[in-house]
Design a protein around this motif. Sequence first.
Motif, short mmCIF file in Angstrom:
data_model
loop_
_atom_site.label_atom_id
_atom_site.label_comp_id
_atom_site.label_asym_id
_atom_site.label_seq_id
_atom_site.Cartn_x
_atom_site.Cartn_y
_atom_site.Cartn_z
N LYS A 54 30.58 -0.55 -25.26
CA LYS A 54 30.53 0.27 -24.05
C LYS A 54 30.27 1.74 -24.38
O LYS A 54 29.45 2.40 -23.73
N GLU A 55 30.95 2.24 -25.39
CA GLU A 55 30.78 3.65 -25.77
C GLU A 55 29.38 3.91 -26.33
O GLU A 55 28.74 4.92 -26.02
N THR A 56 28.89 2.96 -27.12
CA THR A 56 27.53 3.10 -27.66
C THR A 56 26.50 3.03 -26.55
O THR A 56 25.52 3.79 -26.54
N LEU A 57 26.71 2.15 -25.58
CA LEU A 57 25.81 2.06 -24.43
C LEU A 57 25.79 3.38 -23.66
O LEU A 57 24.72 3.82 -23.21
N MET A 58 26.93 4.02 -23.53
CA MET A 58 26.98 5.33 -22.85
C MET A 58 26.12 6.36 -23.58
O MET A 58 25.37 7.12 -22.95
N ILE A 59 26.21 6.38 -24.90
CA ILE A 59 25.40 7.31 -25.69
C ILE A 59 23.92 7.03 -25.49
O ILE A 59 23.13 7.93 -25.23
N VAL A 60 23.54 5.77 -25.62
CA VAL A 60 22.14 5.37 -25.53
C VAL A 60 21.57 5.65 -24.14
O VAL A 60 20.49 6.24 -24.01
N ALA A 61 22.28 5.23 -23.10
CA ALA A 61 21.77 5.42 -21.74
C ALA A 61 21.64 6.90 -21.40
O ALA A 61 20.63 7.33 -20.83
N THR A 62 22.62 7.68 -21.78
CA THR A 62 22.56 9.13 -21.51
C THR A 62 21.40 9.77 -22.26
O THR A 62 20.66 10.58 -21.71
N ARG A 63 21.22 9.37 -23.53
CA ARG A 63 20.11 9.94 -24.32
C ARG A 63 18.76 9.58 -23.71
O ARG A 63 17.87 10.42 -23.60
N VAL A 64 18.60 8.35 -23.30
CA VAL A 64 17.31 7.91 -22.74
C VAL A 64 17.03 8.63 -21.42
O VAL A 64 15.92 9.14 -21.21
N ILE A 65 18.01 8.69 -20.55
CA ILE A 65 17.80 9.31 -19.24
C ILE A 65 17.56 10.82 -19.38
O ILE A 65 16.59 11.36 -18.84
N LEU A 66 18.41 11.50 -20.15
CA LEU A 66 18.22 12.94 -20.33
C LEU A 66 16.95 13.24 -21.14
O LEU A 66 16.26 14.22 -20.88
N GLY A 67 16.65 12.37 -22.11
CA GLY A 67 15.43 12.56 -22.90
C GLY A 67 14.18 12.48 -22.04
O GLY A 67 13.24 13.25 -22.22
N SER A 68 14.18 11.57 -21.08
CA SER A 68 13.01 11.48 -20.20
C SER A 68 12.93 12.69 -19.28
O SER A 68 11.84 13.15 -18.94
N LEU A 69 14.07 13.21 -18.88
CA LEU A 69 14.07 14.43 -18.06
C LEU A 69 13.56 15.63 -18.86
O LEU A 69 12.75 16.42 -18.38
N PHE A 70 14.06 15.76 -20.09
CA PHE A 70 13.66 16.89 -20.93
C PHE A 70 12.20 16.82 -21.34
O PHE A 70 11.55 17.84 -21.53
N SER A 71 11.67 15.62 -21.49
CA SER A 71 10.27 15.48 -21.89
C SER A 71 9.34 15.48 -20.69
O SER A 71 8.13 15.45 -20.85
#
Length: 165
Positions: A54-71
């Motif tokens: 669950k904690e790893t999923l939180m890291i991954v999902a946040t990174r993917v969503i914010l990464g797409s916003l930043f890019s």
Amino acid sequence: MKTKKLAELALLTAVALIIFIIELRIPNILPIPGVKLGLANIITVYAVYKFSAKETLMIVATRVILGSLFSSNFSVIIYSLSGAIMCLVGMLLVKRVIPLKYIWLCSIIGAVFHNTGQMITAVIMMRSFAVIAYYPPLIISGCIAGLFTGLCAGFVLKRLPQSFK
């Protein structure tokens, strides 16, 4: 969730995002769409062995969503998320049988799952099986990148302060 744990997860997410943004600036060396190092996955591989699913999923999902916003590339979120979720599922499954000293092998398997998830998404989105021609070079480059990120994650595990271990 304890404050310390939340701070650790937030810090790892921030590091993964920084690595992702830096990697965006590196030009692709191969003319094949989708081929990249995936250096932010160093954090994912590390998290798979050190945190709960669950904690790893939180890291991954946040990174993917914010990464797409930043890019500023919102259409890529579907491909990134499908690849990341497949990668995470694959690594969580094999982590049970692959010991920590072979973390690089788990990373390679994760890369194969990542490319498979993205390929399935591409076939569905484009409604064409022609994109499967990209699959063999993606798997080869994914295994090489997975080996590199897995070795880096192993190095990170040895070098991080004891509080993160």
